[in-house]
Design a protein around this motif. Structure first.
Motif, mmCIF file in Angstrom:
data_model
loop_
_atom_site.group_PDB
_atom_site.id
_atom_site.type_symbol
_atom_site.label_atom_id
_atom_site.label_comp_id
_atom_site.label_asym_id
_atom_site.label_seq_id
_atom_site.Cartn_x
_atom_site.Cartn_y
_atom_site.Cartn_z
ATOM 1 N N ALA A 1 0.443 -1.159 0.041
ATOM 2 C CA ALA A 1 0.087 0.202 0.782
ATOM 3 C C ALA A 1 1.048 1.814 0.144
ATOM 4 C CB ALA A 1 -1.044 0.160 1.112
ATOM 5 N N VAL A 2 1.969 1.128 0.074
ATOM 6 C CA VAL A 2 2.814 1.808 0.360
ATOM 7 C C VAL A 2 3.835 1.835 -0.414
ATOM 8 C CG1 VAL A 2 2.423 3.378 2.564
ATOM 9 C CG2 VAL A 2 4.229 1.200 2.293
ATOM 10 N N ALA A 3 4.929 3.692 -1.424
ATOM 11 C CA ALA A 3 6.144 3.290 -2.090
ATOM 12 C C ALA A 3 6.148 2.161 -2.804
ATOM 13 C CB ALA A 3 7.348 2.690 -0.829
ATOM 14 N N ASP A 4 4.248 1.891 -4.158
ATOM 15 C CA ASP A 4 4.405 1.269 -5.219
ATOM 16 C C ASP A 4 4.866 -0.427 -4.896
ATOM 17 O OD1 ASP A 4 4.217 3.434 -6.413
ATOM 18 O OD2 ASP A 4 5.204 3.592 -7.551
ATOM 19 N N GLY A 5 4.809 -0.836 -3.519
ATOM 20 C CA GLY A 5 5.148 -1.823 -3.079
ATOM 21 C C GLY A 5 6.181 -2.682 -2.784
ATOM 22 N N ARG A 6 7.606 -1.558 -2.853
ATOM 23 C CA ARG A 6 8.288 -2.031 -3.348
ATOM 24 C C ARG A 6 9.604 -2.031 -1.712
ATOM 25 N NH1 ARG A 6 12.258 2.261 -2.296
ATOM 26 N NH2 ARG A 6 11.038 4.038 -2.444
ATOM 27 N N LEU A 7 10.487 -2.734 -1.500
ATOM 28 C CA LEU A 7 10.634 -2.443 0.260
ATOM 29 C C LEU A 7 11.048 -1.847 0.240
ATOM 30 C CD1 LEU A 7 11.833 -6.701 -0.283
ATOM 31 C CD2 LEU A 7 10.032 -5.976 1.107
ATOM 32 N N PRO A 8 11.663 -1.546 1.822
ATOM 33 C CA PRO A 8 12.194 -0.465 1.792
ATOM 34 C C PRO A 8 14.386 -0.685 1.474
ATOM 35 C CG PRO A 8 10.958 -0.743 3.841
ATOM 36 C CD PRO A 8 10.764 -1.970 2.271
ATOM 37 N N SER A 9 15.009 0.266 1.359
ATOM 38 C CA SER A 9 16.297 0.383 1.127
ATOM 39 C C SER A 9 17.214 1.043 1.648
ATOM 40 C CB SER A 9 16.446 0.653 -0.602
ATOM 41 O OG SER A 9 16.456 2.438 -0.301
ATOM 42 N N ASP A 10 18.337 1.031 1.803
ATOM 43 C CA ASP A 10 18.810 1.864 3.347
ATOM 44 C C ASP A 10 18.907 3.432 2.589
ATOM 45 O OD1 ASP A 10 19.894 0.076 4.160
ATOM 46 O OD2 ASP A 10 21.478 -0.558 2.721
ATOM 47 N N ASP A 11 18.667 4.131 1.239
ATOM 48 C CA ASP A 11 18.355 5.781 1.051
ATOM 49 C C ASP A 11 17.146 5.135 1.878
ATOM 50 O OD1 ASP A 11 20.536 5.890 -0.032
ATOM 51 O OD2 ASP A 11 19.646 5.108 -2.423
ATOM 52 N N ASP A 12 15.367 4.288 1.791
ATOM 53 C CA ASP A 12 14.793 4.752 2.404
ATOM 54 C C ASP A 12 14.957 5.000 4.038
ATOM 55 O OD1 ASP A 12 13.064 4.966 -0.066
ATOM 56 O OD2 ASP A 12 12.802 2.677 0.462
ATOM 57 N N VAL A 13 15.680 4.782 4.856
ATOM 58 C CA VAL A 13 15.991 4.320 5.574
ATOM 59 C C VAL A 13 16.551 5.794 6.377
ATOM 60 C CG1 VAL A 13 17.257 3.290 8.059
ATOM 61 C CG2 VAL A 13 16.027 1.770 6.033
ATOM 62 N N ARG A 14 17.122 6.349 5.756
ATOM 63 C CA ARG A 14 17.802 7.518 5.764
ATOM 64 C C ARG A 14 17.213 8.194 5.722
ATOM 65 N NH1 ARG A 14 22.593 5.228 3.946
ATOM 66 N NH2 ARG A 14 21.974 6.176 1.322
ATOM 67 N N GLU A 15 16.344 8.437 4.746
ATOM 68 C CA GLU A 15 14.933 9.880 4.561
ATOM 69 C C GLU A 15 14.497 9.037 5.789
ATOM 70 O OE1 GLU A 15 15.217 11.874 2.041
ATOM 71 O OE2 GLU A 15 17.036 10.958 1.505
ATOM 72 N N VAL A 16 13.929 8.367 6.021
ATOM 73 C CA VAL A 16 12.919 8.035 7.339
ATOM 74 C C VAL A 16 13.301 8.421 8.746
ATOM 75 C CG1 VAL A 16 12.327 6.591 8.781
ATOM 76 C CG2 VAL A 16 11.448 6.262 6.132
ATOM 77 N N HIS A 17 14.404 8.941 8.395
ATOM 78 C CA HIS A 17 15.470 9.143 9.814
ATOM 79 C C HIS A 17 15.422 10.354 9.521
ATOM 80 C CE1 HIS A 17 18.506 5.939 10.636
ATOM 81 N NE2 HIS A 17 17.132 5.343 10.845
ATOM 82 N N LEU A 18 15.227 11.270 8.558
ATOM 83 C CA LEU A 18 15.782 12.110 8.569
ATOM 84 C C LEU A 18 13.616 12.678 9.207
ATOM 85 C CD1 LEU A 18 17.177 13.147 5.668
ATOM 86 C CD2 LEU A 18 17.984 14.121 7.497
ATOM 87 N N LEU A 19 12.929 12.478 8.791
ATOM 88 C CA LEU A 19 11.173 12.458 8.600
ATOM 89 C C LEU A 19 11.253 12.603 9.808
ATOM 90 C CD1 LEU A 19 8.761 12.678 8.144
ATOM 91 C CD2 LEU A 19 8.652 10.105 7.288
ATOM 92 N N ARG A 20 11.504 11.569 10.783
ATOM 93 C CA ARG A 20 11.630 11.479 12.192
ATOM 94 C C ARG A 20 11.591 12.948 12.732
ATOM 95 N NH1 ARG A 20 14.808 6.356 14.199
ATOM 96 N NH2 ARG A 20 17.218 7.306 14.079
ATOM 97 N N ARG A 21 12.906 12.881 12.504
ATOM 98 C CA ARG A 21 13.896 14.558 13.124
ATOM 99 C C ARG A 21 12.052 15.986 12.870
ATOM 100 N NH1 ARG A 21 19.248 14.991 11.008
ATOM 101 N NH2 ARG A 21 20.343 13.482 11.888
ATOM 102 N N GLU A 22 11.511 15.646 11.719
ATOM 103 C CA GLU A 22 10.481 16.628 11.290
ATOM 104 C C GLU A 22 9.699 16.583 11.790
ATOM 105 O OE1 GLU A 22 10.545 17.981 7.169
ATOM 106 O OE2 GLU A 22 11.561 15.916 6.972
ATOM 107 N N ALA A 23 8.885 15.301 11.851
ATOM 108 C CA ALA A 23 7.757 14.903 12.973
ATOM 109 C C ALA A 23 7.876 15.213 14.439
ATOM 110 C CB ALA A 23 7.500 13.446 12.677
ATOM 111 N N ARG A 24 9.225 15.152 15.164
ATOM 112 C CA ARG A 24 9.369 15.679 16.133
ATOM 113 C C ARG A 24 8.623 16.657 16.172
ATOM 114 N NH1 ARG A 24 11.241 13.312 20.754
ATOM 115 N NH2 ARG A 24 12.324 15.140 22.724
ATOM 116 N N GLY A 25 9.661 17.142 15.583
ATOM 117 C CA GLY A 25 9.664 19.346 15.329
ATOM 118 C C GLY A 25 7.922 19.719 15.247
#
Length: 193
Positions: free
Chosen positions: A49-73
């Motif tokens: 249902a997310v990301a066109d069904g593809r498995l997360p990559s290391d790049d996705d993990v890095r981007e989600v780490h940045l997103l968590r800072r924004e969410a916290r903010g």
């Protein structure tokens, strides 16, 4: 991904839980793509249902780490206007214009679709943004909270009916406080004898 505007609890919960995966809160909880996949599954988000069904990559993990800072903010904002502005920025990452569609029971519901091919972190940003905006509208900014446990840096959006939640992870932080209080009472009772 289609994000329900009325089901803000999913995105609002995800905002706090994602922020709390940071190493500064309870230790790094999203070190690998597999950990990210498990985290998403724990929030009812299937990869088909997310990301066109593809498995997360290391790049996705890095981007989600940045997103968590924004969410916290956004969860830590001081004012309702700041929370709305931050939520709107997140919602606009991959969000398209709202659409009115029938749900499975045939009732009309508002949804925000995400753009095809959007990266995982952008889809999650949109989900979180819609959730935070919905929480502000339905519950108010005073439900955006920091954990009350001493030494904990967790944050959360209290979506509970009564609005009395005080711990980011009641089963961990709340239990730790309850055990400490119990031990203190026992110590006090044994010295009082």
């Amino acid at each position: 991904m289609r994000i329900s505007i009325t089901d803000y609890a999913v995105g609002a919960t995800l905002a706090g839980d994602l922020a709390n995966t940071s190493p500064t809160v309870h230790g790094e909880a999203l070190p690998t793509p597999d950990a990210l996949t498990e985290f998403l599954a724990g929030h009812g988000l299937r990869l088909d249902a997310v990301a066109d069904g593809r498995l997360p990559s290391d790049d996705d993990v890095r981007e989600v780490h940045l997103l968590r800072r924004e969410a916290r903010g956004v969860v830590e904002t001081e004012t309702e206007d700041q929370a709305v502005a931050g939520g709107a920025v997140l919602a606009g990452r991959a969000g398209l214009r709202p659409v009115l569609e029938r749900d499975t029971s045939g009732r009309w519901q508002w949804y925000v679709p995400t753009r095809p091919g959007a990266p995982l972190a952008e889809e999650l940003a949109t989900l979180i943004g819609i959730g935070l905006l919905g929480a502000v509208r339905a519950l108010g900014h005073d439900r955006f909270r920091a954990c009350a446990a001493p030494g904990c840096r967790g944050v959360f959006v209290d979506i509970s009916r009564g609005g009395r939640r005080i711990y980011c992870r009641p089963d961990v932080c709340g239990n730790r406080i309850n055990v400490a209080n119990h031990r203190e009472r026992r110590r006090h009772d044994s010295t009082a004898r």
